[in-house]
Design an enzyme around this catalytic site. Structure first.
Site, PDB file in Angstrom:
ATOM      1  CE  LYS A 189      -3.750 -13.780  -3.418  1.00  0.00           C
ATOM      2  NZ  LYS A 189      -4.265 -13.049  -2.230  1.00  0.00           N
ATOM      3  CG  ASN A 212       6.836 -15.095 -14.735  1.00  0.00           C
ATOM      4  OD1 ASN A 212       6.539 -14.399 -15.691  1.00  0.00           O
ATOM      5  ND2 ASN A 212       5.990 -15.952 -14.176  1.00  0.00           N
ATOM      6  N   GLY A 213      10.675 -12.950 -13.415  1.00  0.00           N
ATOM      7  CA  GLY A 213      11.892 -12.823 -12.608  1.00  0.00           C
ATOM      8  C   GLY A 213      12.761 -11.680 -13.094  1.00  0.00           C
ATOM      9  CE  LYS A 235      -6.262  -6.867   2.879  1.00  0.00           C
ATOM     10  NZ  LYS A 235      -5.335  -7.794   3.430  1.00  0.00           N
ATOM     11  CD  GLU A 289      -4.531  -7.737   6.953  1.00  0.00           C
ATOM     12  OE1 GLU A 289      -3.353  -7.378   6.839  1.00  0.00           O
ATOM     13  OE2 GLU A 289      -5.177  -8.245   6.013  1.00  0.00           O
ATOM     14  CG  HIS A 308       3.784   8.698  22.423  1.00  0.00           C
ATOM     15  ND1 HIS A 308       4.345   9.355  23.493  1.00  0.00           N
ATOM     16  CD2 HIS A 308       3.156   7.614  22.943  1.00  0.00           C
ATOM     17  CE1 HIS A 308       4.092   8.691  24.603  1.00  0.00           C
ATOM     18  NE2 HIS A 308       3.361   7.626  24.303  1.00  0.00           N
ATOM     19  CB  CYS A 365       5.351 -12.053 -14.739  1.00  0.00           C
ATOM     20  SG  CYS A 365       6.230 -10.512 -14.604  1.00  0.00           S
ATOM     21  NE  ARG A 393       0.922 -15.437 -10.595  1.00  0.00           N
ATOM     22  CZ  ARG A 393       1.367 -16.233  -9.643  1.00  0.00           C
ATOM     23  NH1 ARG A 393       0.557 -17.112  -9.111  1.00  0.00           N
ATOM     24  NH2 ARG A 393       2.602 -16.164  -9.226  1.00  0.00           N
ATOM     25  CD1 TRP A 424       2.471  -6.094 -11.369  1.00  0.00           C
ATOM     26  CD2 TRP A 424       4.614  -6.157 -10.726  1.00  0.00           C
ATOM     27  NE1 TRP A 424       2.591  -5.331 -10.235  1.00  0.00           N
ATOM     28  CE2 TRP A 424       3.898  -5.343  -9.815  1.00  0.00           C
ATOM     29  CE3 TRP A 424       5.984  -6.331 -10.518  1.00  0.00           C
ATOM     30  CZ2 TRP A 424       4.493  -4.723  -8.729  1.00  0.00           C
ATOM     31  CZ3 TRP A 424       6.585  -5.708  -9.427  1.00  0.00           C
ATOM     32  CH2 TRP A 424       5.840  -4.912  -8.551  1.00  0.00           C
ATOM     33  CD  GLU A 475      -3.325  -5.005   0.224  1.00  0.00           C
ATOM     34  OE1 GLU A 475      -4.158  -5.541   0.989  1.00  0.00           O
ATOM     35  OE2 GLU A 475      -2.463  -5.633  -0.396  1.00  0.00           O
TER      36      GLU A 475
HETATM   37  O1  M6R Z   1       1.881 -14.731  -0.427  1.00  0.00           O
HETATM   38  P1  M6R Z   1       2.359 -14.041   0.820  1.00  0.00           P
HETATM   39  O2  M6R Z   1       1.464 -14.274   1.981  1.00  0.00           O
HETATM   40  O3  M6R Z   1       3.778 -14.372   1.136  1.00  0.00           O
HETATM   41  O4  M6R Z   1       2.303 -12.509   0.450  1.00  0.00           O
HETATM   42  C1  M6R Z   1       2.761 -11.524   1.315  1.00  0.00           C
HETATM   43  C2  M6R Z   1       2.255 -10.161   0.910  1.00  0.00           C
HETATM   44  O5  M6R Z   1       2.735  -9.822  -0.370  1.00  0.00           O
HETATM   45  C3  M6R Z   1       0.735 -10.107   0.903  1.00  0.00           C
HETATM   46  O6  M6R Z   1       0.200 -10.444   2.141  1.00  0.00           O
HETATM   47  C4  M6R Z   1       0.243  -8.685   0.519  1.00  0.00           C
HETATM   48  O7  M6R Z   1       0.555  -7.782   1.545  1.00  0.00           O
HETATM   49  C5  M6R Z   1      -1.251  -8.712   0.210  1.00  0.00           C
HETATM   50  N1  M6R Z   1      -1.513  -7.838  -0.882  1.00  0.00           N
HETATM   51  C6  M6R Z   1      -2.100  -8.329   1.354  1.00  0.00           C
HETATM   52  O8  M6R Z   1      -3.428  -8.154   1.061  1.00  0.00           O
END
Ligand code: M6R
Length: 608
Positions: free
Chosen positions: A603, A100-101, A485, A481, A504, A2, A27, A74, A488
Site C-alpha cells: 500500500k 522497516n526500510g 487498476k 489509470e 503507431h 512492512c 499494506r 515485505w 493490479e
Molecule cells: O501513496 P502514494 O499515492 O504516494 O502511492 C503511489 C503509488 O504507489 C500508488 O498509487 C500505487 O500505484 C497504487 N497501488 C495504485 O493503485
C-alpha cells in the site's frame, strides 16, 4: 509495505500485537513475526506467508509477557521465508529487533561483525542491525540502539526489546514512518496509526533522527545526539469504524462506494461561491506569491501520477499555467530545471512514498516552493512540504487506490480554480466551475447506482489475458489509470494509450481476443475518438465504450457501452474513472483474485 507494532503496558502483549498486525495487513507483506519478553528471555515466533500461518503456528502457545514487538515483512533483502522474517535477534538471543526500510551499508557492517565472531542465520540487513545493537549493549538498550544507529547508512523505522530490560521498547526512525501511541498506563509504537487505533487515538509522530523510549512509566522522545525532544500529542480524527469493511465484501468496493462523500469532503470549506474561486489557506501562499510562479511541476508515483496528468490538463486549460508532470523516481536523478519561480506539487495518498519524498527534498534543495496534496494526516510528505491540502478522503485500506484518486483530482481542480481566477478566468466562469464541482458527488452516486451493469460487463473479459485502454485529452490519464487498476487486481495485462497513438503500434495487437476499452465522453475530441473506434472495429476488435448519456453514435458502434452523466468536460475523469474501478473490481472477483491485497503489491512504497 512492512508494518511495525510494539507494546508496553499491563496487558498481554501477544493479542495486542497480533490485532495490530492484522490492521496492517492491507499494506502488503509476505511474512510475519512477534517477539515477547516472557520472564526468562525473548520469545520469537515467526512464519512465512500470511498472518493466519503465524497464528496457527502460535496456536494456544501464546507467549505470556506484557512487552513485545510485532512485524509484517515485505521482502527486500532475501526471500520471503521464515528465517528472513522479523524479528531478528542479536548473537546472544536476548535482544530482538524489527525494521522497516533498508540498511545500505549492511554488507560492510556484516563483514566487521563476522570478523568479531558473529554468526548470521538470515540474508537480511535487519539481522545485521540486531547484531550491531547486541555488540554495543552494555546495560542500556537505549544507548546500544543509539550507538548502532550512528554506524548505519540508509532508512529505518525500528523497534527493539531486550530480555534484560523487560519493560522497555526502544524505537527510532529515519526515512520510514513511526509513531508513538499514548494510552492510559500503556504505550505503543507503530508504523501506521491503524495498528493501534483500537487502543488510543493520541499519537506522537516521530521525525527523522528521533528515538522513542517506552517504559512502564511513560515515554520519552530524544534525538541521536541525546537531546530530549518535546513533541505535541496529536489526535487522530477517524475511528475504528472507518477502517472496517462495514458489510462490503472488500475494502476496495467499500472505498469505491464512499466516493460521493470523499469527494465532497475534499471540497468542503474550500469553495468560495461569491468569488467564483477556492480558499486554500493550507498552501501558505498569498495571491501575490501564487502569481509569481512561472511554471508548475507535479511529481508523484503510480495512481497519484495519473491524477497529476489530469492536473496538468486542468492547470493548463483553466489557469493557462505551464505545467509538467514527473515520475518522482525519475525527477530526482536527472538534474531537473527547478528554481524559486517553480511551484512543485507532490501528490501522495500515503504521504510516505520514498520516491515522492526524495523528489520533494530535491526540489526544495533547488529553491522551489513545495506543496503537497496528501491523504494521510501527519505523514512524512505532509510534514516535509511548505504547505498543502489534505485530501480528507479517509483511510484507504484497499491496496488499489480508488477514492484517493478522485480526491486528488478534486484537489487539483481546487488549485487550478484558484490559479485560474488569479490569471484571468472570469467570475462567471469560476462560479460555473464551482457549480460543476458541487454536482460531482451526486453524479458519482448516479454511476454507482448502476454498478450491476458493470458487473455484467465483466463477462467481456472472460478468457482475455490482455486489454487496451484508450482515451484522449483529459481522459488519456483515465485510460492509464483504468489499465493500472485492471492489472493490479486482476493480473490481466492491460495498457493505457492515447487513442490516436494506437495506429503507431498497438493496433498490431488488435484481434477478437483483445478487448479495447474506450473512454469517450462527449467532448472536443469526440469525433476523433469515433474514428479510433472505427479503426478497432474494422480489425475485428471488441470494444467497450464509456460514453456520455445519449451518445447513440458510439453506442451503436461499440460491442458494449456504459453511460456517464454530462458534466464539465474538464471534470469527466472523476465520472469515467469510477466505472473503470468497478469494472476492474468485478473482473478480479470473477477471477477469484485477492482484491484488497494483490500479490507483490504494497500500500505504501517506502523503499526506492
Ligand atoms: O501513496 P502514494 O499515492 O504516494 O502511492 C503511489 C503509488 O504507489 C500508488 O498509487 C500505487 O500505484 C497504487 N497501488 C495504485 O493503485
Amino acid at each position: 509495505m512492512c508494518g511495525i507494532v510494539g507494546y508496553v503496558g499491563p496487558r498481554p502483549a501477544a493479542d495486542i500485537l497480533l490485532d495490530g498486525l492484522r490492521r496492517l495487513e492491507y499494506r502488503g507483506y509476505d511474512s510475519a513475526g512477534l517477539a515477547i519478553i516472557n520472564g526468562t528471555g525473548v520469545q520469537v515466533q515467526k512464519a512465512a506467508g500470511k498472518l493466519s500461518v503465524l497464528t496457527e503456528l502460535i496456536g494456544n502457545r501464546k507467549p505470556k509477557g506484557t512487552t513485545g514487538i510485532g512485524h509484517t515483512r515485505w521482502a527486500t533483502h532475501g526471500a520471503p521465508n521464515t528465517s528472513n522474517a522479523h524479528p531478528h535477534t542479536d548473537g546472544s538471543g536476548r535482544i530482538a529487533l524489527i525494521h522497516n526500510g533498508i540498511i545500505e551499508n549492511a554488507g560492510a557492517l556484516k563483514t566487521v561483525l563476522l570478523k568479531r565472531g558473529h554468526e548470521f542465520t538470515s540474508e537480511t540487513d535487519t539481522e545485521v542491525l540486531a547484531h550491531l545493537v547486541g555488540e554495543y549493549y552494555s546495560g542500556s538498550l537505549e544507548q546500544a540502539v543509539a550507538s548502532a544507529l550512528h554506524d548505519v547508512d540508509g532508512a529505518y523505522g525500528i523497534a527493539v526489546v531486550s530480555a534484560d530490560e523487560p519493560d522497555v521498547v526502544v524505537a527510532a526512525r529515519k526515512g520510514s514512518p513511526l509513531l508513538v501511541g499514548v494510552g492510559e498506563g500503556e504505550w505503543f509504537v507503530a508504523s501506521d496509526a491503524a495498528a493501534i487505533l483500537e487502543h488510543t487515538r493520541s499519537v506522537v509522530y516521530l521525525d527523522d533522527g528521533e528515538m522513542a523510549v517506552l517504559s512502564r512509566d511513560g515515554y520519552r522522545i530524544r534525538n541521536l545526539a541525546e537531546d530530549e525532544v518535546d513533541k505535541p500529542v496529536n489526535q487522530i480524527d477517524w475511528d475504528l469504524a472507518t477502517i472496517e469493511r462495514d458489510g462490503y465484501e472488500h475494502f476496495m468496493l467499500k472505498e469505491i462506494f464512499e466516493q460521493p462523500e470523499s469527494i465532497a469532503d475534499t471540497m468542503r470549506g474550500h469553495l468560495l461561491d461569491d468569488e467564483g474561486s477556492s480558499r486554500l489557506h493550507g498552501l501558505n501562499l498569498s495571491d501575490e506569491e501564487l502569481c509569481q510562479f512561472e511554471r508548475i511541476v507535479i511529481t508523484a508515483c503510480g495512481t497519484s501520477w495519473h491524477a497529476a496528468l489530469i492536473g496538468e490538463y486542468l492547470l493548463e486549460d483553466l489557469a493557462r499555467m505551464p505545467t509538467e508532470v514527473e515520475y518522482a523516481s525519475e525527477f530526482r536523478y536527472r538534474n531537473p530545471v527547478i528554481d524559486d519561480r517553480t511551484l512543485v506539487i507532490a501528490i501522495s495518498q500515503s504521504g510516505e512514498t520514498a520516491d515522492t519524498l526524495a523528489a520533494i527534498k530535491e526540489a526544495k534543495s533547488r529553491g522551489a516552493r513545495t506543496i503537497g496534496l496528501v491523504n494521510v494526516v501527519g505523514s512524512t510528505i505532509a510534514r516535509e512540504v511548505d504547505g498543502g491540502l489534505y485530501l480528507r478522503a479517509g483511510p484507504e485500506i484497499g491496496v488499489a487506490s480508488t477514492k484517493a484518486f478522485t480526491s486528488q483530482v478534486t484537489a487539483l481542480a481546487l488549485v487550478a480554480l484558484r490559479l485560474a481566477r488569479l490569471r484571468g478566468m472570469s467570475l462567471e466562469a469560476g462560479q460555473a466551475f464551482i457549480a460543476d464541482l458541487r454536482a460531482l458527488p451526486r453524479l458519482v452516486r448516479v454511476v454507482l447506482d448502476r454498478a450491476e451493469e458493470l458487473e455484467a460487463l465483466a463477462d467481456f473479459f472472460t478468457g482475455s489475458t490482455n486489454a487496451l485502454y484508450l482515451g484522449r485529452g483529459v481522459n488519456f490519464p483515465v485510460a492509464l489509470e483504468g489499465a493500472l487498476k485492471m492489472k493490479e487486481i486482476s493480473y490481466i495485462h492491460a495498457e493505457g494509450y492515447p487513442a490516436a497513438e494506437m495506429k503507431h503500434g498497438p493496433i498490431a495487437l488488435i484481434d477478437e481476443n483483445m478487448p479495447v476499452v474506450f473512454i469517450a465522453p462527449r467532448d472536443a475530441v469526440h469525433s476523433k475518438i469515433v474514428s479510433n473506434i472505427e479503426e478497432v472495429k474494422a480489425r475485428g476488435g471488441r470494444v467497450i465504450a464509456l460514453i456520455s448519456d445519449g451518445d447513440d453514435e458510439i453506442a451503436k458502434l461499440a460491442d458494449a457501452s456504459f453511460t456517464i452523466p454530462m458534466t464539465n468536460s474538464a471534470l469527466t475523469p472523476i465520472l469515467t474513472s469510477v466505472p473503470l474501478q468497478l469494472f476492474a473490481y468485478y473482473v478480479a472477483v470473477r477471477r477469484e483474485c485477492n482484491v484488497d491485497q494483490p500479490r507483490n503489491l504494497a500500500k505504501s512504497v517506502t523503499v526506492e
